[in-house]
Design an enzyme around this catalytic site. Structure first.
Site, PDB file in Angstrom:
ATOM      1  CB  THR A   1      -0.910   0.007   1.243  1.00 47.68           C
ATOM      2  OG1 THR A   1      -1.652  -1.201   1.287  1.00 47.68           O
ATOM      3  CG2 THR A   1      -1.851   1.196   1.212  1.00 47.68           C
ATOM      4  CB  THR A   2       3.866   2.183   2.001  1.00 45.01           C
ATOM      5  OG1 THR A   2       3.190   1.882   3.223  1.00 45.01           O
ATOM      6  CG2 THR A   2       4.733   3.405   2.217  1.00 45.01           C
TER       7      THR A   2
ATOM      8  CE1 TYR B   1     -17.071  -0.627  -3.227  1.00 44.06           C
ATOM      9  CE2 TYR B   1     -17.367  -2.576  -4.599  1.00 44.06           C
ATOM     10  CZ  TYR B   1     -17.775  -1.310  -4.197  1.00 44.06           C
ATOM     11  OH  TYR B   1     -18.888  -0.729  -4.764  1.00 44.06           O
TER      12      TYR B   1
ATOM     13  NE  ARG C   1      -3.950   1.804   3.794  1.00 44.46           N
ATOM     14  CZ  ARG C   1      -3.839   2.954   3.149  1.00 44.46           C
ATOM     15  NH1 ARG C   1      -4.602   3.184   2.097  1.00 44.46           N
ATOM     16  NH2 ARG C   1      -2.970   3.872   3.538  1.00 44.46           N
TER      17      ARG C   1
ATOM     18  CE  LYS D   1       1.915  -3.902   7.112  1.00 44.14           C
ATOM     19  NZ  LYS D   1       2.133  -3.095   5.876  1.00 44.14           N
TER      20      LYS D   1
END
Length: 295
Positions: A46-47, A109, A140, A164
């Site tokens: 993501t980063t 989602y 997220r 994680k």
């Protein structure tokens, strides 16, 4: 000790002012991390703004990191999504020879049930030729991988080696540590509660701030892994303010501002993300200027 014990860094993807991938800056960030003593690197998470990169740009990022790392540290590649069949195709098509594991985010989602999450990761693990690290980040994805589901996957799928855990819930993390199979890694995905998680029995962190202050953050984690709480918390408290600043206006805008202040990379991000505002940028610059060496 696993090669993923300690501090992993979720690398940014630096951009030039024309919005292209800045390879030279990415090389500088990798060198900053490797010389700073982190244990491994995570690519295209993501980063790294992977959601806004083209297939060709992702390949540029991978090859740049592989070259800059030069075999020094283990590499983890982000491959995940909310289309299970597409994730499997990507795993089958990708050249994973330079990577030691895959980091795969929980489907977002769609909001699957726990059984849906289990079946997704079962399929991913069966398709992956290298070990898989689960990634739970409810903020997220809009769904939480509950401990029971994580533990079921850990016990059923030999290829799933860790998680994680970024729910920001220390009690949930402790339940995982308490009941996990031997050797399964519970890795913090939240910089601010990394030390409590490590002291509770976690394996380390995949960090954002660790690429800004790799020496300090990785040393804090190593102290924690050795049970040296006093020394670890001394570093933790020195880093608390900048951790807050890194996430105040979103990731990776904050860490890119830090890297810009360190003269490693530009602070450009891709829409729909925007750079931090001038007030936060000034605070970040001030912190970096005063605290270049925290250890």
């Amino acid at each position: 000790m696993s090669k993923f014990t300690g501090t992993g860094v979720a690398l940014v993807t630096p951009f030039n002012r024309d919005n292209s991938v800045d390879r030279a800056a990415l090389e500088r960030v990798v060198t900053h991390c490797t010389e700073g003593g982190v244990e491994y690197l995570v690519v295209l998470g993501t980063t790294g703004e992977s959601a806004t990169l083209t297939k060709e740009e992702k390949e540029i990022v991978k090859q740049t990191v592989i070259k800059a790392n030069a075999g020094k540290l283990p590499l983890v590649l982000g491959i995940g999504g909310n289309n299970t069949a597409e994730v499997i195709r990507e795993l089958q098509d990708a050249d994973l020879s330079a990577f030691d594991a895959v980091l795969s985010v929980s489907p977002y989602y769609n909001k699957p049930t726990q059984e849906g999450i289990y079946q997704h990761f079962k399929a991913v693990a069966e398709a992956s030729p290298i070990p898989v690290i689960l990634y739970n980040v409810p903020g997220r994805t809009a769904s939480n991988i509950l401990p029971a589901t994580v533990l079921r996957l850990a016990r059923d799928m030999e290829n799933i080696i860790g998680i994680k855990e970024a729910a920001g819930d220390i009690v949930q993390a402790m339940r995982l540590v308490k009941d996990k199979p031997e050797g399964f890694l519970v890795i913090s995905g939240d910089d601010m509660i990394t030390l409590p998680m490590v002291l509770a029995g976690g394996s380390g962190v995949i960090s954002v701030i660790g690429q800004g202050f790799p020496r300090e953050f990785s040393e804090m984690v190593r102290y924690g892994l050795k049970g040296h709480a006093k020394e670890a918390y001394t570093l933790h408290y020195k880093l608390m303010d900048v951790i807050d600043m890194a996430f105040e206006q979103g990731n990776p805008a904050g860490i890119k501002s830090i890297l810009h202040a360190l003269e490693l990379a530009d602070d450009a991000v891709r829409l729909p993300l925007v750079k931090v505002d001038s007030e936060l940028e000034a605070r970040i610059s001030g912190f970096v200027e005063k605290n270049v060496n925290l250890v």
